[in-house]
Write a protein that holds these residues in place. Sequence first.
Motif, PDB file in Angstrom:
ATOM      1  N   ALA A 129       0.852  -1.278   0.219  1.00  0.00           N
ATOM      2  CA  ALA A 129       0.039  -0.091   0.006  1.00  0.00           C
ATOM      3  C   ALA A 129       0.943   1.298   0.023  1.00  0.00           C
ATOM      4  O   ALA A 129       0.626   2.249  -0.488  1.00  0.00           O
ATOM      5  N   GLU A 130       1.888   1.023   0.846  1.00  0.00           N
ATOM      6  CA  GLU A 130       2.859   2.405   0.606  1.00  0.00           C
ATOM      7  C   GLU A 130       3.640   2.826  -0.530  1.00  0.00           C
ATOM      8  O   GLU A 130       3.627   3.857  -1.058  1.00  0.00           O
ATOM      9  N   ILE A 131       4.008   1.573  -1.410  1.00  0.00           N
ATOM     10  CA  ILE A 131       4.498   1.669  -2.479  1.00  0.00           C
ATOM     11  C   ILE A 131       3.479   2.195  -3.539  1.00  0.00           C
ATOM     12  O   ILE A 131       3.919   3.266  -4.060  1.00  0.00           O
ATOM     13  N   ARG A 132       2.252   1.811  -3.567  1.00  0.00           N
ATOM     14  CA  ARG A 132       1.238   2.263  -4.606  1.00  0.00           C
ATOM     15  C   ARG A 132       0.949   3.728  -4.299  1.00  0.00           C
ATOM     16  O   ARG A 132       0.738   4.482  -4.880  1.00  0.00           O
ATOM     17  N   HIS A 133       0.812   4.210  -2.902  1.00  0.00           N
ATOM     18  CA  HIS A 133       0.848   5.490  -2.578  1.00  0.00           C
ATOM     19  C   HIS A 133       1.801   6.356  -3.123  1.00  0.00           C
ATOM     20  O   HIS A 133       1.584   7.548  -3.698  1.00  0.00           O
ATOM     21  N   ALA A 134       3.151   5.719  -2.866  1.00  0.00           N
ATOM     22  CA  ALA A 134       4.112   6.738  -3.159  1.00  0.00           C
ATOM     23  C   ALA A 134       4.146   6.823  -4.668  1.00  0.00           C
ATOM     24  O   ALA A 134       4.734   7.688  -5.492  1.00  0.00           O
ATOM     25  N   LEU A 135       3.574   5.950  -5.548  1.00  0.00           N
ATOM     26  CA  LEU A 135       3.561   6.009  -6.984  1.00  0.00           C
ATOM     27  C   LEU A 135       2.486   6.727  -7.491  1.00  0.00           C
ATOM     28  O   LEU A 135       2.194   6.848  -8.573  1.00  0.00           O
ATOM     29  N   GLU A 136       1.882   7.572  -6.699  1.00  0.00           N
ATOM     30  CA  GLU A 136       0.459   8.216  -6.974  1.00  0.00           C
ATOM     31  C   GLU A 136       0.952   9.392  -8.052  1.00  0.00           C
ATOM     32  O   GLU A 136       0.179   9.820  -9.196  1.00  0.00           O
ATOM     33  N   GLY A 137       2.281   9.872  -8.321  1.00  0.00           N
ATOM     34  CA  GLY A 137       2.544  10.874  -8.932  1.00  0.00           C
ATOM     35  C   GLY A 137       3.286  10.316 -10.238  1.00  0.00           C
ATOM     36  O   GLY A 137       3.775  11.066 -10.858  1.00  0.00           O
ATOM     37  N   ASN A 138       3.241   9.077 -10.588  1.00  0.00           N
ATOM     38  CA  ASN A 138       3.815   8.342 -11.553  1.00  0.00           C
ATOM     39  C   ASN A 138       2.853   7.510 -12.386  1.00  0.00           C
ATOM     40  O   ASN A 138       2.182   6.461 -11.896  1.00  0.00           O
ATOM     41  N   LEU A 139       2.613   8.033 -13.540  1.00  0.00           N
ATOM     42  CA  LEU A 139       1.518   7.210 -14.530  1.00  0.00           C
ATOM     43  C   LEU A 139       2.413   6.059 -15.380  1.00  0.00           C
ATOM     44  O   LEU A 139       3.335   6.562 -15.840  1.00  0.00           O
ATOM     45  N   CYS A 140       1.821   5.180 -15.575  1.00  0.00           N
ATOM     46  CA  CYS A 140       2.062   4.182 -16.426  1.00  0.00           C
ATOM     47  C   CYS A 140       0.978   3.609 -17.103  1.00  0.00           C
ATOM     48  O   CYS A 140      -0.278   3.313 -16.667  1.00  0.00           O
ATOM     49  N   ARG A 141       0.985   3.420 -18.727  1.00  0.00           N
ATOM     50  CA  ARG A 141      -0.224   3.130 -19.380  1.00  0.00           C
ATOM     51  C   ARG A 141       0.144   1.769 -19.741  1.00  0.00           C
ATOM     52  O   ARG A 141      -0.678   1.113 -20.265  1.00  0.00           O
ATOM     53  N   CYS A 142       1.268   1.241 -19.454  1.00  0.00           N
ATOM     54  CA  CYS A 142       1.647  -0.313 -19.886  1.00  0.00           C
ATOM     55  C   CYS A 142       1.502  -1.253 -19.053  1.00  0.00           C
ATOM     56  O   CYS A 142       0.614  -2.451 -19.292  1.00  0.00           O
ATOM     57  N   THR A 143       1.932  -1.186 -18.081  1.00  0.00           N
ATOM     58  CA  THR A 143       1.979  -2.349 -17.109  1.00  0.00           C
ATOM     59  C   THR A 143       1.002  -2.868 -16.000  1.00  0.00           C
ATOM     60  O   THR A 143       0.975  -3.702 -15.401  1.00  0.00           O
ATOM     61  N   GLY A 144       0.074  -1.682 -15.920  1.00  0.00           N
ATOM     62  CA  GLY A 144      -0.782  -1.861 -14.808  1.00  0.00           C
ATOM     63  C   GLY A 144      -0.278  -2.039 -13.397  1.00  0.00           C
ATOM     64  O   GLY A 144      -1.076  -2.188 -12.629  1.00  0.00           O
ATOM     65  N   TYR A 145       0.765  -1.501 -13.474  1.00  0.00           N
ATOM     66  CA  TYR A 145       1.745  -1.167 -12.097  1.00  0.00           C
ATOM     67  C   TYR A 145       2.112  -2.340 -11.278  1.00  0.00           C
ATOM     68  O   TYR A 145       2.943  -2.390 -10.260  1.00  0.00           O
ATOM     69  N   GLN A 146       1.479  -3.349 -11.446  1.00  0.00           N
ATOM     70  CA  GLN A 146       1.628  -4.707 -10.717  1.00  0.00           C
ATOM     71  C   GLN A 146       2.951  -5.125 -10.708  1.00  0.00           C
ATOM     72  O   GLN A 146       3.556  -5.118  -9.465  1.00  0.00           O
ATOM     73  N   ASN A 147       3.751  -5.135 -11.815  1.00  0.00           N
ATOM     74  CA  ASN A 147       5.139  -5.728 -11.887  1.00  0.00           C
ATOM     75  C   ASN A 147       5.939  -4.341 -11.333  1.00  0.00           C
ATOM     76  O   ASN A 147       7.242  -4.726 -11.071  1.00  0.00           O
ATOM     77  N   ILE A 148       5.526  -3.171 -11.364  1.00  0.00           N
ATOM     78  CA  ILE A 148       6.183  -2.161 -10.881  1.00  0.00           C
ATOM     79  C   ILE A 148       6.214  -2.191  -9.343  1.00  0.00           C
ATOM     80  O   ILE A 148       7.447  -1.870  -8.636  1.00  0.00           O
ATOM     81  N   VAL A 149       5.179  -2.650  -8.802  1.00  0.00           N
ATOM     82  CA  VAL A 149       5.185  -2.715  -7.366  1.00  0.00           C
ATOM     83  C   VAL A 149       5.962  -3.876  -6.962  1.00  0.00           C
ATOM     84  O   VAL A 149       6.702  -3.759  -5.963  1.00  0.00           O
ATOM     85  N   ALA A 150       6.109  -4.924  -7.784  1.00  0.00           N
ATOM     86  CA  ALA A 150       6.815  -6.118  -7.406  1.00  0.00           C
ATOM     87  C   ALA A 150       8.217  -5.840  -7.320  1.00  0.00           C
ATOM     88  O   ALA A 150       9.267  -6.217  -6.736  1.00  0.00           O
ATOM     89  N   ALA A 151       8.807  -4.999  -8.502  1.00  0.00           N
ATOM     90  CA  ALA A 151      10.113  -4.680  -8.700  1.00  0.00           C
ATOM     91  C   ALA A 151      10.515  -3.694  -7.315  1.00  0.00           C
ATOM     92  O   ALA A 151      11.554  -4.105  -6.821  1.00  0.00           O
ATOM     93  N   ILE A 152       9.685  -2.878  -6.919  1.00  0.00           N
ATOM     94  CA  ILE A 152       9.962  -1.999  -5.905  1.00  0.00           C
ATOM     95  C   ILE A 152      10.226  -2.996  -4.553  1.00  0.00           C
ATOM     96  O   ILE A 152      11.056  -2.663  -3.719  1.00  0.00           O
ATOM     97  N   GLN A 153       9.362  -3.942  -4.411  1.00  0.00           N
ATOM     98  CA  GLN A 153       9.568  -4.778  -2.896  1.00  0.00           C
ATOM     99  C   GLN A 153      10.759  -5.971  -3.452  1.00  0.00           C
ATOM    100  O   GLN A 153      11.170  -5.865  -2.374  1.00  0.00           O
ATOM    101  N   THR A 154      11.061  -5.912  -4.464  1.00  0.00           N
ATOM    102  CA  THR A 154      12.418  -7.052  -4.783  1.00  0.00           C
ATOM    103  C   THR A 154      13.613  -6.126  -4.525  1.00  0.00           C
ATOM    104  O   THR A 154      14.247  -6.743  -3.654  1.00  0.00           O
ATOM    105  N   ALA A 155      13.553  -4.881  -4.789  1.00  0.00           N
ATOM    106  CA  ALA A 155      14.784  -3.844  -4.635  1.00  0.00           C
ATOM    107  C   ALA A 155      14.778  -3.889  -3.059  1.00  0.00           C
ATOM    108  O   ALA A 155      15.853  -3.897  -2.369  1.00  0.00           O
ATOM    109  N   ALA A 156      13.602  -3.617  -2.327  1.00  0.00           N
ATOM    110  CA  ALA A 156      13.694  -3.276  -0.955  1.00  0.00           C
ATOM    111  C   ALA A 156      14.110  -4.554  -0.223  1.00  0.00           C
ATOM    112  O   ALA A 156      14.755  -4.485   0.881  1.00  0.00           O
TER     113      ALA A 156
END
Lengths: 784, 154, 282
Positions: free
Chosen positions: B124-151
Amino acid sequence: MATLFGSGIKRREDPRLITGTATYTDDVKLPGLLYAAVLRSSYAHAKLTSVDVARAKRAPGVVAVYTGADLKDKLNTVPCAWNVPNCDLKVPPHPVLATDKVRYAGDGIAMVVAESRAAARDALDLIDVDYAALDAVVDPEKATQKGAPQLHADVPGNVAFTWKVAGGDAAKAFAEAAVTVEQRILHNRLLPTAMEARAACASYNPGTGQLTCWVTSQNPHIHRFLLSVMTKLPEHRIRVIAPEVGGGFGSKIPGYPDEALVCFASMDLGRPVKWTEDRSENYKVTIHGRDHVEYVSLCGTKDGKITGLRTRVYAGLGGYASTAAPGIPTILHGLILSGPYTIPNIDVTVYGVYTTTTPVDAYRGAGRPEATFLLERMIDLYARKIGIDPVEVRRKNLIPKDKFPYTVATGLTYDSGNYQGALDKALSLVDYKKFRAEQAKARKEGRYLGIGVTTYCEVCGLGPSQVAGAVGFGGGLYDSALVRVYPTGVVRAYIGAKPHGQGEETTFAQIVADEFGVPVENVEVVAGDTETTPQGWGTYGSRTTAVCGSAVKVAAQRVKEKAKKIAAHLLEASEADLEWKDGKFSVKGSPDKGKSFAELALMANVAWNMPTGVEPGLEATAFFDPSNFVYPFGTHACTVEVDPETGETKILRYVAVDDCGPQINPMIVQGQVHGGVIQGIGEALQEMAVYDEDGQLLTGTMMDYAIPRASQMPNVETAHTVTPSPVNPLGVKGVGETGTIASVPTLVNAVCDALAPLGVTHIDKPLTPARVWAAIQQAKGGKR
Amino acid sequence: MKRPITLNVNGVARTTEVEPRALLAHVLRDQLDLTGTHIGCDTSQCGACTVHLDGRAVKSCTVLAVQAEGRAITTIEGLTPKGGLHPLQRAFWEKHGLQCGFCTPGMIMTAADLLAHNPKPSEAEIRHALEGNLCRCTGYQNIVAAIQTAAAGR
Amino acid sequence: MIPTSFEYVRAKNLSDAFKLLGKHAKVIAGGHSLLPLLRFRLAQPDTLIDIGQLPQLKGIKKAGGGMKIGAATTYRELLESKELKALYPLIAEVTEHIGDLQVRNAGTIGGGLAHADPAADMPPVMLVLDAAFLLQSKAGKRTVSARKFFKGPFTTALKPNELLTEIQLPAPPKRTGMAYASFEQAASGYALAGAAALIAVANGMITRAELAFTGLADTPFLAPAAAKLVGTAGDELISQVAAAAVAGVEANDDIHANPVYRAHLATVAARRALTTALGRAR
């Protein structure tokens, strides 16, 4: 050796993208570069009484200013390239800059070319335009009515075409039907919003007469052709480069005036010229999607057998017919209205209508989301009316898996399918029965839970060129690959399609590497430059893997056949005695005596010892033209909870089961589904382009047009079944659009299901909290 | 009128002439050749232009270059270690956190700010932090996963 | 999207800034309200005065039982202040939802308040807290209550020669609960309707009740109806008060919400904010 086909390897394109070193069109910089800006009409519909550019021409840094009058005889009009037959299609001229009249707010009036972006922008404010305002009309149905403002002199009633398709006898089916449901369905107008807006940079060399144009394109060869038509420069003098392209979703298929204008300016001025769209300009002038008003009826028996479907469609085209516009609501919408079902009687009439709005063209799914939405919505209405579970109604009407190839009433022949398999899998994943029980319990507690289940199939992998010709598509729909093997055994595949996010630099390398038994790192896929790639038709319509990927496969096979001849010669064996194993041709029975692919690559390229009659070199080009479209399918299910007090929808779970045949790279397939589903949820819940009555776009920026954000969207649970297609050598079907096609009705049906106890039957999308709340109030009022 | 300014970009002092109205994003891209910073909107919504200013993610299309004078600017090019990848870059690659790649530099810069100040964020914190970044391709799911992986790898 | 030309001056101190203030000048700090206007050429100033780096406009400090916040303090800095969060948890809660991460890093509390967007989240918080704003000019300084500051959409009590330099927060009453509830416009994140509430309780009875709205009308405003809660236990009255607070207000109408729905959302937000505030006060 394990195959790469089926392996979710990391993408080859990513290193340049994650480090910011990729080159998008606006990143192109050339010596002496000039910048262009276009003055856009502030009126939706008006006569131009005067355009005075004198002050702008004198402004500091301005090099040239062009008006419609200046270019009238120098550039051709913008072509429409999908001339759908038998519908009396009328395509009035679309000048690159308006000459006498503007037909939407955003229509180009003049272009400034200056030494800097700022100087070009400043000069726009110095152009004086006198308009004589005319009435606007933004609704495609209203535009056909008596007294509506007329956009084009030779298009009475603004009707660009009247297209019909019918199969069976719908009139009879409806006359005899026990049950009929009717619904007016609106497909909200959408803004494609590729994160990279459009841009074009042109450089003309007067010495060679060659024009190079970098452009945000999904299909550089189509752009080369369209630019040739518009600029009157022969096609072989034009090189189109689509460098890195930041998403398209259909919006980068068409030919637009802007790229022709920068090409002309560069030819006129002898200097390179670049134009880059602002987002608000993008929302005004880059094509929009959907915008249908449909009157739909579905009939059937009391026990759930669908017997007929009828729809009358008013499809908004905007002010002009964009490149592929006539084909979207007709061929890609009308023909697929049977969906995955055995509907014997279908009757469709589509009116293509000019309105004083931004042109409408292909947007992710293009016609098929509209078809799937209305069909799935109608089935839920029908199921509710006859009191049978909507899933059971679907099951009852699905085409059985042993009936393929199956020809539906509209005339399409579906390649392969196992619709029941996908449905069963999705129901089991979402635990349909358990959810229904939870729903019943929740309803007793005054909570509103709902579920939507969509069984879909779609037509993509466009497609046989003969069919393209027959339906008026102004080009072929085969695709191409040139596979070139270097002396050291490394490989490049030059392809005709132009991926822009879909990952084919990786998946096609997987195909080639498998064929040659070489590491995937040894294969590079090159796309986007008409100078190096063979004629192709671009990336759209979920066609790239099915069509261009097949060309890659065939070209690689040809290379391998030649390598085999050379191997036989070098091994002093007959080809029949050779076998391919572990990346080597060897004589059967003596595996230690063989020639690796790298050895053969070297021998072919140095040509020291070639078999008689075999040319040196190791490369092959293939043009693959499929025998049919492909028809991916699946079942999506979504559960929601609606807060009746505020109209807010919370997505509880989203399950997507898709069948695109065998998956070359499952990671990439899953990514396509994620993105497609979320884009569809945007359409279902929050995206809508809104005009006021004067034709002004009220959702002109991202402050008002609600692109889905991370914090608003759910995770998507994905699964798949595998049913190969018989129409291409890979067995693959497209998956780029399925998510967008399936998710919209899934969401809307889930919300309508949730609100069924309140008497809500239908809500026009997008299902914003405001609309859901209003529907609840209306239903309550109706009950009283 | 143009004036010379010196910007400290990716640890290097760069002097260039700008008009006061020049946006930092334009100066980075057009004058300093740092085209990894993209521009995707004009209302400060999409976040494709995100860079770090004094270590904090900001939208460089909503900062004037003259405002940034004397402050430390980091772009995606500066985040990338020489000859390697930042853990977030690796994670985006690993988790298929990008498709067309246009939003990616901005996404990574925002995620870097998030992780610098909240090393183990929830989804939830990741998704909140990404509020100011739009992506039209990925649906965000794998972006969230990537940030979790990096963390997780920190 | 390129602004018109202007001169840019980075103020070295406040008197430097005062000298330049006037009709054709605009003040910039974080720039997140102003730059979009400049890019769309909706504002075309001759001069931009940058006060964003002035140390005297930064910082959060205790003052009496309350606090003072420099106008150029960023939202991020507000969130990082443990003292602010302890005394005014509502400010932290609301700030976390202003704009987005990048906007909070650059945007300033004073800039946002002076911009006076009628749907911004912070103004109703200032109203219920009964904050005061310090306005300074070459001629001197004056303090204006937040309740007299917001005059209309993008319009405030600020004169062209004045700067908002400080936000002054009075000590919150004892046993106070505060809350904010809002419904966001999906694209912009601004409030379709939002309500901030502050409730103080003594011996189970409400001793003070404040309620303010944003997004509902052309300017954020304090709803007098909240006073009805004083001297009661709250609970049953809350719904009535929420409805009364919205009744008769001319609600905004736009493509995202018509007046009927917006007024309804405001009522729901008011009820939720009051309920939560009361719960927190107890």
